[in-house]
Design a protein around this motif. Structure first.
Motif, PDB file in Angstrom:
ATOM      1  N   GLU A 199       0.081  39.187  14.167  1.00 55.49           N
ATOM      2  CA  GLU A 199       1.163  40.025  13.598  1.00 55.49           C
ATOM      3  C   GLU A 199       1.895  40.667  14.915  1.00 55.49           C
ATOM      4  OE1 GLU A 199       1.725  44.175  11.524  1.00 55.49           O
ATOM      5  OE2 GLU A 199      -0.093  43.206  11.201  1.00 55.49           O
ATOM      6  N   ARG A 200       3.240  39.933  14.998  1.00 54.01           N
ATOM      7  CA  ARG A 200       4.002  40.522  16.019  1.00 54.01           C
ATOM      8  C   ARG A 200       4.817  41.511  15.913  1.00 54.01           C
ATOM      9  NH1 ARG A 200       9.008  36.541  17.632  1.00 54.01           N
ATOM     10  NH2 ARG A 200       9.857  37.781  15.658  1.00 54.01           N
ATOM     11  N   ASP A 201       5.202  41.919  14.376  1.00 54.33           N
ATOM     12  CA  ASP A 201       5.770  43.207  13.757  1.00 54.33           C
ATOM     13  C   ASP A 201       5.296  43.113  12.260  1.00 54.33           C
ATOM     14  OD1 ASP A 201       8.175  41.675  12.818  1.00 54.33           O
ATOM     15  OD2 ASP A 201       8.740  41.796  14.999  1.00 54.33           O
ATOM     16  N   TRP A 202       5.841  43.926  11.773  1.00 53.90           N
ATOM     17  CA  TRP A 202       5.523  43.931  10.117  1.00 53.90           C
ATOM     18  C   TRP A 202       6.512  42.800   9.362  1.00 53.90           C
ATOM     19  CZ3 TRP A 202       9.256  45.081   6.227  1.00 53.90           C
ATOM     20  CH2 TRP A 202      10.614  45.508   6.713  1.00 53.90           C
ATOM     21  N   GLN A 203       7.576  42.287  10.022  1.00 54.03           N
ATOM     22  CA  GLN A 203       8.197  41.156   9.413  1.00 54.03           C
ATOM     23  C   GLN A 203       7.822  39.981   9.837  1.00 54.03           C
ATOM     24  OE1 GLN A 203      12.468  42.490  10.202  1.00 54.03           O
ATOM     25  NE2 GLN A 203      12.749  42.993   8.183  1.00 54.03           N
ATOM     26  N   ASN A 204       7.054  39.718  10.786  1.00 60.94           N
ATOM     27  CA  ASN A 204       6.427  38.497  11.377  1.00 60.94           C
ATOM     28  C   ASN A 204       5.186  38.586  11.530  1.00 60.94           C
ATOM     29  OD1 ASN A 204       9.118  36.793  12.082  1.00 60.94           O
ATOM     30  ND2 ASN A 204       9.509  39.101  12.984  1.00 60.94           N
ATOM     31  N   ARG A 205       4.296  38.007  10.476  1.00 61.55           N
ATOM     32  CA  ARG A 205       2.785  38.169  10.441  1.00 61.55           C
ATOM     33  C   ARG A 205       2.223  37.141   9.680  1.00 61.55           C
ATOM     34  NH1 ARG A 205       2.387  40.427   5.594  1.00 61.55           N
ATOM     35  NH2 ARG A 205       4.088  41.691   4.788  1.00 61.55           N
ATOM     36  N   VAL A 206       1.146  36.612   9.848  1.00 60.94           N
ATOM     37  CA  VAL A 206       0.513  35.746   9.064  1.00 60.94           C
ATOM     38  C   VAL A 206      -1.202  35.982   8.955  1.00 60.94           C
ATOM     39  CG1 VAL A 206       0.266  33.972  10.837  1.00 60.94           C
ATOM     40  CG2 VAL A 206       0.057  33.164   8.536  1.00 60.94           C
ATOM     41  N   SER A 207      -1.743  35.915   7.986  1.00 58.96           N
ATOM     42  CA  SER A 207      -3.250  36.219   8.010  1.00 58.96           C
ATOM     43  C   SER A 207      -3.898  34.903   7.090  1.00 58.96           C
ATOM     44  CB  SER A 207      -3.606  37.567   7.605  1.00 58.96           C
ATOM     45  OG  SER A 207      -2.918  37.610   6.238  1.00 58.96           O
ATOM     46  N   LEU A 208      -5.298  34.718   7.420  1.00 54.83           N
ATOM     47  CA  LEU A 208      -5.814  33.892   6.562  1.00 54.83           C
ATOM     48  C   LEU A 208      -7.244  34.790   6.379  1.00 54.83           C
ATOM     49  CD1 LEU A 208      -6.178  31.099   5.398  1.00 54.83           C
ATOM     50  CD2 LEU A 208      -7.312  30.560   7.650  1.00 54.83           C
ATOM     51  N   GLU A 209      -7.365  34.666   4.984  1.00 60.38           N
ATOM     52  CA  GLU A 209      -8.681  35.487   4.651  1.00 60.38           C
ATOM     53  C   GLU A 209      -9.731  34.915   3.876  1.00 60.38           C
ATOM     54  OE1 GLU A 209      -9.741  40.179   3.397  1.00 60.38           O
ATOM     55  OE2 GLU A 209      -8.017  38.981   2.563  1.00 60.38           O
ATOM     56  N   TYR A 210     -10.959  34.903   4.216  1.00 55.22           N
ATOM     57  CA  TYR A 210     -11.982  33.999   3.238  1.00 55.22           C
ATOM     58  C   TYR A 210     -12.866  35.093   2.836  1.00 55.22           C
ATOM     59  CZ  TYR A 210     -16.262  31.561   2.193  1.00 55.22           C
ATOM     60  OH  TYR A 210     -17.208  31.190   1.410  1.00 55.22           O
ATOM     61  N   THR A 211     -13.417  35.245   1.334  1.00 60.90           N
ATOM     62  CA  THR A 211     -14.304  36.018   0.955  1.00 60.90           C
ATOM     63  C   THR A 211     -15.025  35.280  -0.001  1.00 60.90           C
ATOM     64  OG1 THR A 211     -12.793  36.307  -1.135  1.00 60.90           O
ATOM     65  CG2 THR A 211     -12.437  38.092   0.638  1.00 60.90           C
ATOM     66  N   SER A 212     -16.441  35.684  -0.086  1.00 62.64           N
ATOM     67  CA  SER A 212     -17.546  34.845  -0.792  1.00 62.64           C
ATOM     68  C   SER A 212     -18.447  36.126  -1.158  1.00 62.64           C
ATOM     69  CB  SER A 212     -18.262  34.101   0.065  1.00 62.64           C
ATOM     70  OG  SER A 212     -19.330  33.574  -0.629  1.00 62.64           O
ATOM     71  N   SER A 213     -19.057  35.927  -2.462  1.00 59.65           N
ATOM     72  CA  SER A 213     -20.047  36.887  -3.049  1.00 59.65           C
ATOM     73  C   SER A 213     -21.085  36.206  -3.794  1.00 59.65           C
ATOM     74  CB  SER A 213     -19.358  37.831  -3.694  1.00 59.65           C
ATOM     75  OG  SER A 213     -18.706  37.605  -4.925  1.00 59.65           O
ATOM     76  N   GLU A 214     -22.284  36.545  -3.951  1.00 62.89           N
ATOM     77  CA  GLU A 214     -23.213  36.042  -4.518  1.00 62.89           C
ATOM     78  C   GLU A 214     -23.085  36.610  -6.197  1.00 62.89           C
ATOM     79  OE1 GLU A 214     -27.154  35.903  -1.388  1.00 62.89           O
ATOM     80  OE2 GLU A 214     -27.115  37.431  -2.827  1.00 62.89           O
ATOM     81  N   PRO A 215     -23.678  35.891  -7.090  1.00 64.01           N
ATOM     82  CA  PRO A 215     -23.484  36.075  -8.559  1.00 64.01           C
ATOM     83  C   PRO A 215     -23.762  37.608  -8.830  1.00 64.01           C
ATOM     84  CG  PRO A 215     -24.330  33.926  -8.205  1.00 64.01           C
ATOM     85  CD  PRO A 215     -24.280  34.533  -7.305  1.00 64.01           C
ATOM     86  N   ASP A 216     -25.034  37.922  -8.177  1.00 62.09           N
ATOM     87  CA  ASP A 216     -25.291  39.431  -8.494  1.00 62.09           C
ATOM     88  C   ASP A 216     -24.710  40.613  -7.587  1.00 62.09           C
ATOM     89  OD1 ASP A 216     -27.049  38.570 -10.528  1.00 62.09           O
ATOM     90  OD2 ASP A 216     -28.599  38.374  -9.138  1.00 62.09           O
ATOM     91  N   PHE A 217     -23.815  40.378  -6.804  1.00 64.20           N
ATOM     92  CA  PHE A 217     -23.010  41.190  -5.829  1.00 64.20           C
ATOM     93  C   PHE A 217     -22.024  42.154  -6.974  1.00 64.20           C
ATOM     94  CE2 PHE A 217     -19.608  42.929  -3.402  1.00 64.20           C
ATOM     95  CZ  PHE A 217     -20.169  43.649  -2.471  1.00 64.20           C
ATOM     96  N   TYR A 218     -22.141  43.476  -6.786  1.00 65.40           N
ATOM     97  CA  TYR A 218     -21.147  44.101  -7.484  1.00 65.40           C
ATOM     98  C   TYR A 218     -21.038  45.627  -6.917  1.00 65.40           C
ATOM     99  CZ  TYR A 218     -19.760  46.862 -11.494  1.00 65.40           C
ATOM    100  OH  TYR A 218     -18.778  47.506 -12.350  1.00 65.40           O
ATOM    101  N   SER A 219     -19.653  45.935  -6.783  1.00 72.36           N
ATOM    102  CA  SER A 219     -19.079  47.045  -6.052  1.00 72.36           C
ATOM    103  C   SER A 219     -18.319  47.678  -7.269  1.00 72.36           C
ATOM    104  CB  SER A 219     -18.428  46.789  -5.002  1.00 72.36           C
ATOM    105  OG  SER A 219     -18.162  48.167  -4.503  1.00 72.36           O
ATOM    106  N   ALA A 220     -18.493  48.883  -7.617  1.00 72.32           N
ATOM    107  CA  ALA A 220     -17.851  49.679  -8.815  1.00 72.32           C
ATOM    108  C   ALA A 220     -16.638  50.270  -7.927  1.00 72.32           C
ATOM    109  CB  ALA A 220     -18.535  50.700  -9.470  1.00 72.32           C
TER     110      ALA A 220
END
Length: 404
Positions: free
Chosen positions: A230-251
């Motif tokens: 992120e150089r500033d709020w108009q010039n930014r890039v992000s790559l995000e990976y998420t993974s969860s098991e079948p029994d993971f739960y967050s209300a």
């Protein structure tokens, strides 16, 4: 309506405020069907309405008080008191705190939250009601509450670690036994977060573990990794990976679906003053056989917007293009959605013209297509007081359930 802004610069508290008070009346009639189970646009209302805020600043301290009641939409009075200085922050009333994506992620409810900063350490505490007890067709839903804490420590300017705990639970005595819809929920999530940065580059890793009993059962883990530039709020890039098991739960968070693995790219690019583009691309694969999606199939969604602006003297021209594509592989069919739009605005002095055209198509067992066009012309006869406006919207579409 009334505004208030007493005081002078440098003289203690600088306070400003506004109060709007009125009366809301809503009435509706229907003769379409003779039934007591008719959904009217709004409940019949004949009650006062109020919208108020008061803000103040003194040195590094700020104070904000808001209160709003619109009886057309809700009988509740929504209020917030927020106070902050360099070391402390307290919010009470209608709060919307966030601890982390895997625990509590921008939930909204009545409660209180606080932040205390001491040296390199930051402590966050909160307690809130996520939802009130309600009944659906004679069956009850519990009141849901959340309590959480987050402890963060800045080891140096480039490394921060955090430990988060969240407990979400239903209050059992909020619903009579004969109206209970399901077992009361008990959900606990603990997460550890490490964030490091170097210049415009930042990386974040979050690992979480959950335990849930009641309407959901099981123990599971989740992982999130994010890399951003992120150089500033108009010039930014992000790559995000998420993974969860079948029994993971967050209300308290909708960031994860059980048994899901996703990769998301977000970007915003503005190489000059005239051009800007932003959007995201997300791919998801589920390995949970109990999910409604086809196991091992790839879900793909993308959105992009590009905008060009030409300012010249008193004239300003802006043109934009929007594109959206979704593919969701359900068990029995593939759902596909395509959307595109072109539009723009032209402004000269106190005259403004806006227009757009869009097309959408849905490809699934029930296919549908639609076109839409919009135009609007406004001219200020008296600036900020009187405006002359003419506009039109045209829509046409075809499908198995739509023909207009």
């Amino acid at each position: 309506a009334a505004g208030w802004s007493p005081g002078r610069p440098g003289a203690g508290w600088q306070v400003s405020g506004r109060l709007e008070a009125g009366w809301a009346v809503a009435a509706a009639e229907t003769t379409a069907v003779e039934s007591t189970d008719v959904f009217l646009p709004y409940p019949e209302v004949n009650r006062p309405a109020v919208d108020f805020y008061l803000s103040g600043v003194r040195g590094d301290g700020t104070l904000l008080i808001t209160a709003r009641q619109d009886p057309v939409y809700s009988d509740d009075l929504e209020w917030l008191v927020s106070a902050e200085n360099a070391r402390f922050r307290v919010d009470a009333g209608q709060i919307f705190p966030s601890l982390s994506p895997s625990t509590l992620n921008w939930a909204v409810g009545q409660g209180i939250s606080g932040v205390a900063r001491a040296g390199r350490s930051t402590t966050e505490l909160l307690g809130m009601r996520l939802s009130e007890a309600d009944t659906l067709a004679g069956f009850g839903i519990y009141s849901r509450f959340a309590v959480g804490a987050k402890e963060s420590f800045d080891w140096n300017d480039r490394l921060r670690t955090s430990l988060v705990y969240l407990s979400v639970f239903d209050r059992e005595d909020s619903v009579p036994d004969e109206q209970k819809l399901s077992e009361p929920l008990r959900n606990s999530v603990i997460a550890g977060i490490v964030r490091t940065s170097r210049g415009a580059l930042a990386a974040e890793l979050e690992a979480a573990r959950s335990v849930v009993e009641g309407e959901e059962e099981g123990r599971g883990a989740a992982l999130r990794a994010k890399l951003s530039l992120e150089r500033d709020w108009q010039n930014r890039v992000s790559l995000e990976y998420t993974s969860s098991e079948p029994d993971f739960y967050s209300a308290g968070s909708y960031e994860y679906d059980p048994g899901e693995h996703s990769l998301e790219l977000n970007y915003s690019v503005s190489p000059g003053k005239t051009f800007r583009s932003s959007g995201w691309v997300r791919t998801v694969r589920t390995f949970d056989s109990s999910a409604s999606l086809s196991a091992d199939e790839l879900e793909f969604k993308a959105y992009s917007r590009a905008e060009v602006t030409w300012p010249s003297g008193n004239d300003a021209v802006r043109a934009y293009a929007i594109a959206r594509y979704d593919r969701v592989p359900y068990d029995t069919y593939d759902y596909r959605y395509v959307y595109g739009a072109l539009g723009g605005t032209w402004r000269r002095g106190v005259t403004r013209f806006a227009a757009s055209v869009s097309r959408s198509a849905t490809h699934s067992p029930d296919e549908a297509r639609a076109w839409s066009a919009y135009a609007d012309l406004r001219h200020e006869l008296l600036e900020d007081r009187w405006t002359a406006r003419i506009g039109t919207r045209w829509t046409t579409g075809t499908g198995d359930e739509t023909d207009y």
